[in-house]
Design a protein around this motif. Structure first.
Motif, PDB file in Angstrom:
ATOM      1  N   ARG A  35       0.846  -1.190   0.000  1.00 22.19           N
ATOM      2  CA  ARG A  35       0.000   0.000   0.000  1.00 22.19           C
ATOM      3  C   ARG A  35       0.881   1.238   0.000  1.00 22.19           C
ATOM      4  N   ALA A  36       0.301   2.358  -0.349  1.00 28.76           N
ATOM      5  CA  ALA A  36       1.041   3.615  -0.355  1.00 28.76           C
ATOM      6  C   ALA A  36       1.147   4.160   1.071  1.00 28.76           C
ATOM      7  N   PHE A  37       2.250   4.831   1.355  1.00 28.06           N
ATOM      8  CA  PHE A  37       2.455   5.506   2.629  1.00 28.06           C
ATOM      9  C   PHE A  37       2.674   6.979   2.352  1.00 28.06           C
ATOM     10  N   THR A  38       1.999   7.825   3.095  1.00 24.86           N
ATOM     11  CA  THR A  38       2.088   9.267   2.917  1.00 24.86           C
ATOM     12  C   THR A  38       2.879   9.878   4.064  1.00 24.86           C
ATOM     13  N   ALA A  39       3.830  10.734   3.724  1.00 29.11           N
ATOM     14  CA  ALA A  39       4.649  11.445   4.714  1.00 29.11           C
ATOM     15  C   ALA A  39       5.254  10.474   5.735  1.00 29.11           C
ATOM     16  N   ALA A  40       5.769   9.371   5.246  1.00 26.63           N
ATOM     17  CA  ALA A  40       6.390   8.373   6.123  1.00 26.63           C
ATOM     18  C   ALA A  40       7.864   8.708   6.292  1.00 26.63           C
ATOM     19  N   ARG A  41       8.413   8.278   7.400  1.00 22.42           N
ATOM     20  CA  ARG A  41       9.834   8.502   7.663  1.00 22.42           C
ATOM     21  C   ARG A  41      10.394   7.286   8.393  1.00 22.42           C
ATOM     22  N   TRP A  42      11.695   7.127   8.320  1.00 23.51           N
ATOM     23  CA  TRP A  42      12.382   6.045   9.019  1.00 23.51           C
ATOM     24  C   TRP A  42      13.159   6.659  10.178  1.00 23.51           C
ATOM     25  N   LYS A  43      12.931   6.174  11.384  1.00 21.87           N
ATOM     26  CA  LYS A  43      13.627   6.614  12.591  1.00 21.87           C
ATOM     27  C   LYS A  43      14.693   5.566  12.912  1.00 21.87           C
ATOM     28  N   ILE A  44      15.928   6.023  13.143  1.00 22.83           N
ATOM     29  CA  ILE A  44      17.044   5.115  13.366  1.00 22.83           C
ATOM     30  C   ILE A  44      17.567   5.302  14.802  1.00 22.83           C
ATOM     31  N   THR A  45      17.631   4.191  15.535  1.00 19.75           N
ATOM     32  CA  THR A  45      18.141   4.224  16.903  1.00 19.75           C
ATOM     33  C   THR A  45      19.128   3.081  17.115  1.00 19.75           C
ATOM     34  N   TYR A  46      19.983   3.259  18.125  1.00 18.41           N
ATOM     35  CA  TYR A  46      20.885   2.195  18.548  1.00 18.41           C
ATOM     36  C   TYR A  46      20.665   2.001  20.041  1.00 18.41           C
TER      37      TYR A  46
END
Length: 134
Positions: A35-46
């Protein structure tokens, strides 16, 4: 069907790898979306997790993007993994690098990459990040 079922990870590229812990990190994840995602972002943590403490280091996030149905790619880079203030004996352990796909405030999918950190003979720390696809 959960949101997690909407995304299939196709490949993960991590560089550099087998390097000093605080080295730059370049991460690329190719994924297929149902499906389409709108205004999505990837958050990166350690995350460093021991019996006595849990430290989550926020590395950053990608700019918001619209992802279409089908194949997509996210890329993320940081100049350094800053571990300032965390004792070496806490860092020299198993850690978890996580790339979390967010749509608004909702978590869609977390890609968890086990990270082995070890103390070298010269006192420095080195990391190896393992792809969950291998």
């Amino acid at each position: 069907m959960s949101d997690e079922d909407d995304v299939t990870i196709e490949s993960i590229e991590i560089s550099p790898n087998e390097c000093p812990l605080e080295s730059p990190l370049h991460l690329s994840i190719a994924f297929r979306s149902k499906r389409a995602f709108t205004a999505a972002r990837w958050k990166i943590t350690y995350t460093v997790d021991t019996v006595h403490t849990r430290k989550v280091i926020y590395l950053g996030e990608t700019d918001a993007a619209d992802y279409s149905v089908g194949s997509n790619v996210m890329t993320f880079s940081v100049d350094q993994i800053s571990t300032e203030g965390i004792p070496k004996d806490v860092l020299a352990n198993i850690g978890l690098l996580a790339a979390t796909l967010m749509e608004g405030d909702k978590e869609v999918l977390a890609v968890n990459m086990v990270t082995q950190v070890r103390a070298e003979a010269n006192g420095s720390l080195s990391r190896v990040i393992f792809s969950p696809l291998e």
